[in-house]
Design an enzyme around this catalytic site. Structure first.
Site, PDB file in Angstrom:
ATOM      1  N   ASP A  68       0.874  -1.175   0.000  1.00 57.67           N
ATOM      2  CA  ASP A  68       0.000   0.000   0.000  1.00 57.67           C
ATOM      3  C   ASP A  68       0.911   1.225   0.000  1.00 57.67           C
ATOM      4  O   ASP A  68       1.459   1.626   1.030  1.00 57.67           O
ATOM      5  CB  ASP A  68      -0.900  -0.029   1.241  1.00 57.67           C
ATOM      6  CG  ASP A  68      -1.858   1.168   1.287  1.00 57.67           C
ATOM      7  OD1 ASP A  68      -1.592   2.179   0.602  1.00 57.67           O
ATOM      8  OD2 ASP A  68      -2.862   1.076   2.007  1.00 57.67           O
ATOM      9  N   ASP A  83       6.835  -5.718  18.857  1.00 56.13           N
ATOM     10  CA  ASP A  83       5.634  -6.343  18.272  1.00 56.13           C
ATOM     11  C   ASP A  83       5.374  -7.647  19.003  1.00 56.13           C
ATOM     12  O   ASP A  83       6.292  -8.365  19.371  1.00 56.13           O
ATOM     13  CB  ASP A  83       5.803  -6.598  16.777  1.00 56.13           C
ATOM     14  CG  ASP A  83       4.457  -6.687  16.057  1.00 56.13           C
ATOM     15  OD1 ASP A  83       4.211  -5.875  15.157  1.00 56.13           O
ATOM     16  OD2 ASP A  83       3.642  -7.571  16.430  1.00 56.13           O
ATOM     17  N   GLU A 130       1.998   2.503  13.036  1.00 51.47           N
ATOM     18  CA  GLU A 130       0.919   2.438  12.055  1.00 51.47           C
ATOM     19  C   GLU A 130      -0.111   1.520  12.687  1.00 51.47           C
ATOM     20  O   GLU A 130       0.008   0.314  12.662  1.00 51.47           O
ATOM     21  CB  GLU A 130       1.449   1.900  10.729  1.00 51.47           C
ATOM     22  CG  GLU A 130       0.505   2.183   9.597  1.00 51.47           C
ATOM     23  CD  GLU A 130      -0.645   1.205   9.547  1.00 51.47           C
ATOM     24  OE1 GLU A 130      -1.639   1.407  10.296  1.00 51.47           O
ATOM     25  OE2 GLU A 130      -0.560   0.248   8.780  1.00 51.47           O
ATOM     26  N   ARG A 154       0.018   4.493   1.997  1.00 53.68           N
ATOM     27  CA  ARG A 154       0.349   4.325   3.401  1.00 53.68           C
ATOM     28  C   ARG A 154       1.856   4.399   3.634  1.00 53.68           C
ATOM     29  O   ARG A 154       2.367   5.268   4.359  1.00 53.68           O
ATOM     30  CB  ARG A 154      -0.156   2.944   3.860  1.00 53.68           C
ATOM     31  CG  ARG A 154       0.098   2.599   5.309  1.00 53.68           C
ATOM     32  CD  ARG A 154       0.005   1.087   5.535  1.00 53.68           C
ATOM     33  NE  ARG A 154       1.296   0.469   5.315  1.00 53.68           N
ATOM     34  CZ  ARG A 154       2.053  -0.076   6.273  1.00 53.68           C
ATOM     35  NH1 ARG A 154       1.623  -0.118   7.502  1.00 53.68           N
ATOM     36  NH2 ARG A 154       3.233  -0.598   5.976  1.00 53.68           N
ATOM     37  N   GLY A 203       4.333  -1.780  17.455  1.00 53.88           N
ATOM     38  CA  GLY A 203       3.784  -2.720  16.469  1.00 53.88           C
ATOM     39  C   GLY A 203       4.596  -2.658  15.194  1.00 53.88           C
ATOM     40  O   GLY A 203       4.101  -2.271  14.141  1.00 53.88           O
ATOM     41  N   SER A 223       3.431 -10.021  17.675  1.00 53.14           N
ATOM     42  CA  SER A 223       3.197 -11.086  16.712  1.00 53.14           C
ATOM     43  C   SER A 223       4.517 -11.776  16.348  1.00 53.14           C
ATOM     44  O   SER A 223       5.590 -11.179  16.440  1.00 53.14           O
ATOM     45  CB  SER A 223       2.551 -10.485  15.471  1.00 53.14           C
ATOM     46  OG  SER A 223       2.620 -11.404  14.429  1.00 53.14           O
ATOM     47  N   GLU A 237       2.125  -3.211  26.161  1.00 52.98           N
ATOM     48  CA  GLU A 237       1.622  -3.008  27.523  1.00 52.98           C
ATOM     49  C   GLU A 237       2.419  -3.818  28.542  1.00 52.98           C
ATOM     50  O   GLU A 237       2.275  -3.613  29.741  1.00 52.98           O
ATOM     51  CB  GLU A 237       0.149  -3.433  27.620  1.00 52.98           C
ATOM     52  CG  GLU A 237      -0.832  -2.559  26.880  1.00 52.98           C
ATOM     53  CD  GLU A 237      -0.966  -2.942  25.396  1.00 52.98           C
ATOM     54  OE1 GLU A 237      -0.187  -3.801  24.914  1.00 52.98           O
ATOM     55  OE2 GLU A 237      -1.835  -2.355  24.733  1.00 52.98           O
TER      56      GLU A 237
HETATM   57  C1  LIG Z   1      -0.846  -2.500  11.165  1.00 53.21           C
HETATM   58  S1  LIG Z   1       0.551  -3.455  11.597  1.00 53.21           S
HETATM   59  C2  LIG Z   1       1.884  -2.366  11.222  1.00 53.21           C
HETATM   60  C3  LIG Z   1       3.173  -3.072  10.975  1.00 53.21           C
HETATM   61  C4  LIG Z   1       4.362  -2.179  10.584  1.00 53.21           C
HETATM   62  N1  LIG Z   1       4.586  -1.141  11.557  1.00 53.21           N
HETATM   63  C5  LIG Z   1       4.147  -1.579   9.228  1.00 53.21           C
HETATM   64  O1  LIG Z   1       3.888  -0.384   9.191  1.00 53.21           O
HETATM   65  O2  LIG Z   1       4.221  -2.274   8.219  1.00 53.21           O
HETATM   66  C6  LIG Z   1       0.408  -3.406  13.334  1.00 53.21           C
HETATM   67  C7  LIG Z   1       1.357  -4.322  14.085  1.00 53.21           C
HETATM   68  O3  LIG Z   1       1.252  -3.996  15.462  1.00 53.21           O
HETATM   69  C8  LIG Z   1       1.292  -5.167  16.242  1.00 53.21           C
HETATM   70  N2  LIG Z   1       0.601  -4.865  17.507  1.00 53.21           N
HETATM   71  C9  LIG Z   1      -0.684  -4.486  17.661  1.00 53.21           C
HETATM   72  N3  LIG Z   1      -0.954  -4.244  18.956  1.00 53.21           N
HETATM   73  C10 LIG Z   1       0.191  -4.485  19.630  1.00 53.21           C
HETATM   74  C11 LIG Z   1       0.548  -4.418  21.006  1.00 53.21           C
HETATM   75  N4  LIG Z   1      -0.339  -4.056  21.930  1.00 53.21           N
HETATM   76  N5  LIG Z   1       1.813  -4.750  21.365  1.00 53.21           N
HETATM   77  C12 LIG Z   1       2.704  -5.140  20.417  1.00 53.21           C
HETATM   78  N6  LIG Z   1       2.427  -5.208  19.115  1.00 53.21           N
HETATM   79  C13 LIG Z   1       1.189  -4.882  18.715  1.00 53.21           C
HETATM   80  C14 LIG Z   1       0.627  -6.202  15.371  1.00 53.21           C
HETATM   81  O4  LIG Z   1       1.083  -7.494  15.720  1.00 53.21           O
HETATM   82  C15 LIG Z   1       1.061  -5.782  13.971  1.00 53.21           C
HETATM   83  O5  LIG Z   1       2.214  -6.468  13.566  1.00 53.21           O
END
Ligand SMILES: C[S@@+](CC[C@H](N)C(=O)[O-])C[C@H]1O[C@@H](n2cnc3c(N)ncnc32)[C@H](O)[C@@H]1O
Ligand SMILES: *[C@@H]1O[C@H](CO)[C@@H](O)[C@H](O)[C@H]1NC(C)=O
Ligand SMILES: *[C@@H]1O[C@H](CO)[C@@H](O)[C@H](O)[C@H]1NC(C)=O
Length: 573
Positions: free
Chosen positions: A278, A327, A371, A281, A305, A329, A356
């Site tokens: 994207d 992250d 993001e 973005r 994240g 994940s 957290e």
């Molecule tokens: C929308 S993706 C963005 C990934 C990357 N920053 C990018 O821009 O390509 C959001 C990421 O945040 C992670 N994430 C969401 N909530 C989180 C949290 N509370 N703690 C750690 N990671 C988190 C998800 O696992 C995911 O990989």
């Protein structure tokens, strides 16, 4: 961000399957599946195995207690010799008669220790009822029972002769038959063999360490699974109750079971590929960072994240002194490789964990980049996590990237689309399925709206300044007015969001997910109206929108729209 209804179910069955897999693995390690356990016997493929004793100069100082009386012996050989002479129990013939292998031998010993059968039982030729078949006899009855360490393979080798082995000897062979068991006599082996054995031993030790690590990991996952199963059996009422009664429902209190599904959706590469491709973005983030490199120079940056780590790498390129990428994940393991592949590991520290829950190697950060945006901006509630990080780590005059966002609505008119989506159910191959309408119409639809379908101006219904806003503001209600720009029929209301990087920046950057701009992977969010509203050019549509986290699943949203006095409820999950 991205979030697909199908990828994240409230019950993370996918995760549970994975957990069950690990559960089985963990059983293997514990011992019911021997191919997982490094086989020490493999060390002995030739003579000269006495090196083993050199590495383990002190065999265990256990005494072998007789199977049929209280007498103790220095070695198991001595004990069996005694058994043979005094109790008429010849272990060699017993092993053959009962076709004992390693397992059944152990069980038999424990059976004898526990049940104290008469020695006569073992004399019965052709007795095929082995009363020790229960797995429970794998459990030692006597602590450090030397008889259990006896290697029955030596009996098969010695072919009915008298006992040749002692419990400490691993893979002793015929050459050394006459070595006194347990003697401290020295043995010599060629240096090459010695080193080969040492390295095999080391490999085996590494293997054990690795298995132990896996076991530990599996146990942790088991714990999670237990929580999860509990949450499924007793749905997360407690949490839901909190969320409903307190306006500050935040991701922190979200039940672990839901988040497992959420984070496992982000573990798949496809979702990251879609986000990276994207360009609206990703290039907006890159432009925001690179054209404001002055802000990043020497800064400490937190990437909430990080996914594949792309934003962290932009920040590092822009001159950040240190970047911490977090992250939860499993994609972080790729992020770690990616950071190394780009030789940025001296700047970027990748941490796996929930923002957290992690502790950072710094007290404060100058910039938070993230993001976090979901469909209709707030879907998936990741902003809660970003605000948590802000409150915990951002310095008072730090920067949020992005820093400003807004949600807007506009009227859409496309009768044929409405017909496809809603009208369809009134005539399905000549049957009526109108009950489906009430289900279908309640669900917000993620779809790209054609520019020409827009029928009104757009109205901002929510603005968020990320530097100052609180989690409570993310549930909101707002009035709006839309003016029809042509005569027609309003068939749906579309929602979208705008993102800005501009606070205290020399080079502001922004992008929009509106239907009038280049489509993004967020598309637009559509709230179909069951009964379309005819309007004249210039007519004003009055409405109200309310957006709440679903108390039953705080990552989903409940949206209520009133348009010209008629109210519709929608879910996004
Ligand atoms: C929308 S993706 C963005 C990934 C990357 N920053 C990018 O821009 O390509 C959001 C990421 O945040 C992670 N994430 C969401 N909530 C989180 C949290 N509370 N703690 C750690 N990671 C988190 C998800 O696992 C995911 O990989
Ligand atoms: C409505 O949607 C259909 C299907 O996506 C599209 O082909 C058409 O151009 C749109 N506009 C109108 C006015 O029908
Ligand atoms: C919409 O939901 C609210 C509660 O959130 C409920 O009170 C109201 O009756 C619902 N309206 C319709 C039209 O279903």
């Amino acid at each position: 961000m991205y979030h697909n209804t199908k990828m994240v179910s409230p019950f993370p069955f996918h995760s549970i399957i994975i957990l069950f897999r690990n559960f089985c693995l963990c059983e293997c390690i514990i011992g019911s599946c021997d191919n997982q356990v490094p086989d020490m016997d493999e060390v002995s493929d030739s003579g000269d195995e006495e090196d083993w004793e050199e590495c383990n100069p002190e065999p265990m100082a256990t005494t072998a207690t007789c199977l049929f009386c209280e007498q103790g012996f220095n070695t198991v050989d001595d004990m069996y010799c005694h058994c043979n002479v005094n109790h008429n129990f010849d272990i060699t013939s017993v092993v053959q008669r009962f076709h004992l292998d390693d397992f059944s031998y152990i069980k038999m010993i424990n059976y004898i220790r526990k049940e104290k059968p008469s020695v006569d039982f073992f004399g019965n030729e052709g007795c095929d009822g082995t009363p020790w078949c229960s797995e429970s006899y794998l459990k030692p009855v006597i602590e450090d029972d030397a008889a259990l360490q006896f290697d029955i393979e030596d009996i098969s080798v010695s072919n009915g002769d008298h006992i040749q082995s002692n419990p400490e000897a691993v893979g002793r062979t015929g050459d050394n038959k006459n070595t006194t068991p347990g003697s401290e006599e020295e043995v010599t082996v060629p240096r090459v063999k010695y080193h080969a054995l040492i390295s095999r031993l080391e490999a085996a030790e590494r293997n054990v360490a690795q298995l132990q690590e896996q076991l530990c990991e599996s146990q942790q996952k088991m714990d999670k699974m237990r929580t999860c199963v509990r949450d499924i059996v007793l749905p997360c009422d407690e949490d839901a109750g909190h969320a409903a009664s307190s306006s500050s429902s935040s991701v922190q209190r979200r039940p672990a079971c839901e988040d497992l599904g959420y984070f496992s959706a982000y573990a798949h590469h496809g979702i990251h590929e879609e986000m990276l491709k994207d360009k609206v973005r990703t290039l907006s983030y890159r432009r925001a960072v690179m054209s404001n490199a002055a802000v990043f120079r020497d800064a400490v940056v937190l990437d909430v994240g990080c996914g594949t780590g792309i934003l962290s790498m932009f920040a590092a390129r822009a001159g950040a002194r240190r970047v911490i990428a977090v992250d939860m994940s499993d994609v972080v393991y790729q992020a770690m490789d990616i950071v190394r592949e780009n030789k940025l590991e001296h700047i970027i520290t990748v941490i796996r964990g929930k923002v957290e829950e992690v502790s950072l190697p710094v007290d404060k950060v100058d910039i938070i980049i993230s993001e976090w945006m979901g469909y209709f901006l707030l879907f998936e509630s990741m902003l809660d996590s970003v605000l948590y990080a802000r409150d915990k780590w951002l310095t008072p005059n730090g920067h949020m990237f992005p820093n400003l966002c807004s949600i807007s609505l506009a009227a859409v008119g496309n009768v044929s689309k409405h017909q496809e989506h809603i009208g369809f159910w009134n005539d399905v191959y000549d049957f009526k399925m109108s009950c489906m309408v009430s289900i279908v119409e309640k669900e917000a639809v993620i779809e790209t709206v054609g520019k020409d379908d827009i029928m009104s101006n757009s109205a901002v219904v929510k603005e968020l300044d990320l530097k100052t806003c609180s989690v409570t503001e993310l549930d909101f209600s707002s009035e709006f007015l839309l003016t029809a720009c042509r005569k027609g029929v309003v068939t749906a209301i579309t929602g979208f969001f705008d993102i800005r990087f501009d606070k205290d920046l020399q080079e502001p950057v922004s992008f929009s997910t509106s239907a009038a701009d280049t489509p993004t992977h967020w598309k637009q969010t559509l709230f179909y109206l069951r009964e379309p509203i005819p309007v004249c050019q210039g007519e004003v549509i009055r409405g109200n929108v309310q957006v709440l986290k679903d108390p039953k699943d705080p990552r989903s949203l409940l949206v209520t729209l009133s348009v010209n006095g008629r109210t519709f409820n929608y879910t996004m999950d």
